[in-house]
Write a protein that holds these residues in place. Structure first.
Motif, PDB file in Angstrom:
ATOM      1  N   MET A  58       0.827  -1.204   0.000  1.00 31.11           N
ATOM      2  CA  MET A  58       0.000   0.000   0.000  1.00 31.11           C
ATOM      3  C   MET A  58       0.864   1.258   0.000  1.00 31.11           C
ATOM      4  O   MET A  58       0.605   2.210  -0.754  1.00 31.11           O
ATOM      5  CB  MET A  58      -0.927  -0.006   1.222  1.00 31.11           C
ATOM      6  CG  MET A  58      -1.915  -1.140   1.277  1.00 31.11           C
ATOM      7  SD  MET A  58      -2.775  -1.184   2.877  1.00 31.11           S
ATOM      8  CE  MET A  58      -3.202  -2.923   2.975  1.00 31.11           C
ATOM      9  N   ALA A  59       1.885   1.259   0.844  1.00 30.18           N
ATOM     10  CA  ALA A  59       2.778   2.415   0.921  1.00 30.18           C
ATOM     11  C   ALA A  59       3.512   2.625  -0.407  1.00 30.18           C
ATOM     12  O   ALA A  59       3.685   3.769  -0.857  1.00 30.18           O
ATOM     13  CB  ALA A  59       3.772   2.241   2.064  1.00 30.18           C
ATOM     14  N   GLU A  60       3.932   1.544  -1.037  1.00 31.79           N
ATOM     15  CA  GLU A  60       4.592   1.648  -2.338  1.00 31.79           C
ATOM     16  C   GLU A  60       3.664   2.264  -3.384  1.00 31.79           C
ATOM     17  O   GLU A  60       4.132   2.907  -4.329  1.00 31.79           O
ATOM     18  CB  GLU A  60       5.043   0.268  -2.811  1.00 31.79           C
ATOM     19  CG  GLU A  60       6.223  -0.301  -2.038  1.00 31.79           C
ATOM     20  CD  GLU A  60       6.485  -1.758  -2.378  1.00 31.79           C
ATOM     21  OE1 GLU A  60       5.766  -2.321  -3.241  1.00 31.79           O
ATOM     22  OE2 GLU A  60       7.413  -2.339  -1.776  1.00 31.79           O
ATOM     23  N   ALA A  61       2.357   2.067  -3.217  1.00 29.51           N
ATOM     24  CA  ALA A  61       1.366   2.639  -4.134  1.00 29.51           C
ATOM     25  C   ALA A  61       1.013   4.078  -3.763  1.00 29.51           C
ATOM     26  O   ALA A  61       0.049   4.639  -4.293  1.00 29.51           O
ATOM     27  CB  ALA A  61       0.113   1.771  -4.141  1.00 29.51           C
ATOM     28  N   ARG A  62       1.779   4.657  -2.851  1.00 31.19           N
ATOM     29  CA  ARG A  62       1.608   6.056  -2.426  1.00 31.19           C
ATOM     30  C   ARG A  62       0.313   6.305  -1.670  1.00 31.19           C
ATOM     31  O   ARG A  62      -0.244   7.401  -1.708  1.00 31.19           O
ATOM     32  CB  ARG A  62       1.734   7.007  -3.621  1.00 31.19           C
ATOM     33  CG  ARG A  62       3.082   6.917  -4.326  1.00 31.19           C
ATOM     34  CD  ARG A  62       3.169   7.884  -5.492  1.00 31.19           C
ATOM     35  NE  ARG A  62       4.408   7.720  -6.219  1.00 31.19           N
ATOM     36  CZ  ARG A  62       5.545   8.351  -5.939  1.00 31.19           C
ATOM     37  NH1 ARG A  62       5.579   9.181  -4.920  1.00 31.19           N
ATOM     38  NH2 ARG A  62       6.624   8.157  -6.668  1.00 31.19           N
TER      39      ARG A  62
END
Length: 197
Positions: A58-62
């Motif tokens: 999720m974090a990688e997807a901003r």
């Protein structure tokens, strides 16, 4: 809430569980569906985050990513992932209102007692923004029991889950089923439901 014996299993087997998630989280299509369903740049919660692999996606997807778990060992791992704000807590600690664009409760609420699930779902519904999305994963079947690792489970079928989601004020819009072995190594059926606020 998850019972102490279940939490103790996750505290003891954090490394083994993390190794399993190293394989599974990278190829799981459900997390892609969840991310696509969330508002770009929105705020999301991984409820029962384990070692944080999905929160990391999720974090990688901003997405602005928060995570909560009842296992201190799991939270310690999740908190090391860039972009993930992880904290120790139980399902009943969810007290936010209209905060999240998405909540990911992926094979975590199955550890809660059946009598407690309606309250947990009501808290999730309250924590979601209007138009927010919940992805909930559960094991299929009926009744409850412990696996060979001593983790407590409740088992559900779609009709019962749909009824409970609607009672909480959520609208089931899609579902997927399959079978997997998990950490215990025993193949069991599963269901994932998307429900919108």
């Amino acid at each position: 809430m998850s019972d102490a014996r279940t939490i103790a299993v996750y505290d003891r087997q954090t490394a083994e569980y993390a190794a399993m998630m190293d394989r599974e989280a990278t190829r799981d299509p459900m997390i892609v569906r969840f991310i696509e369903a969330c508002h770009p740049g929105g705020t999301v919660l991984d409820l029962g985050c384990g070692p944080g692999h999905y929160a990391g996606r999720m974090a990688e997807a901003r997405l602005s990513t928060e995570a909560i778990d009842a296992s201190a060992a799991m939270v310690e791992r999740a908190a090391q992932i860039p972009g993930v704000a992880a904290r120790l807590g139980r399902f009943e600690d969810l007290a936010e209102r209209d905060r999240y664009d998405g909540i990911w409760a992926y094979f975590s609420l199955l550890h809660a007692a059946r009598a407690d699930l309606p309250g947990h779902l009501a808290r999730i519904a309250a924590a979601l923004k209007p138009g927010g999305v919940l992805f909930i994963g559960m094991k299929r079947g009926s009744g409850s029991g412990r696996d060979r690792l001593d983790r407590y489970y409740e088992y559900y079928e779609r009709a019962e889950l749909d009824e409970m989601l609607v009672a909480a004020g959520l609208t089931p819009v899609d579902h997927w089923t399959g079978k997997a072995s998990g950490l215990a190594g025993h193949p069991q059926g599963w269901i994932v439901i998307r429900a919108d606020a």
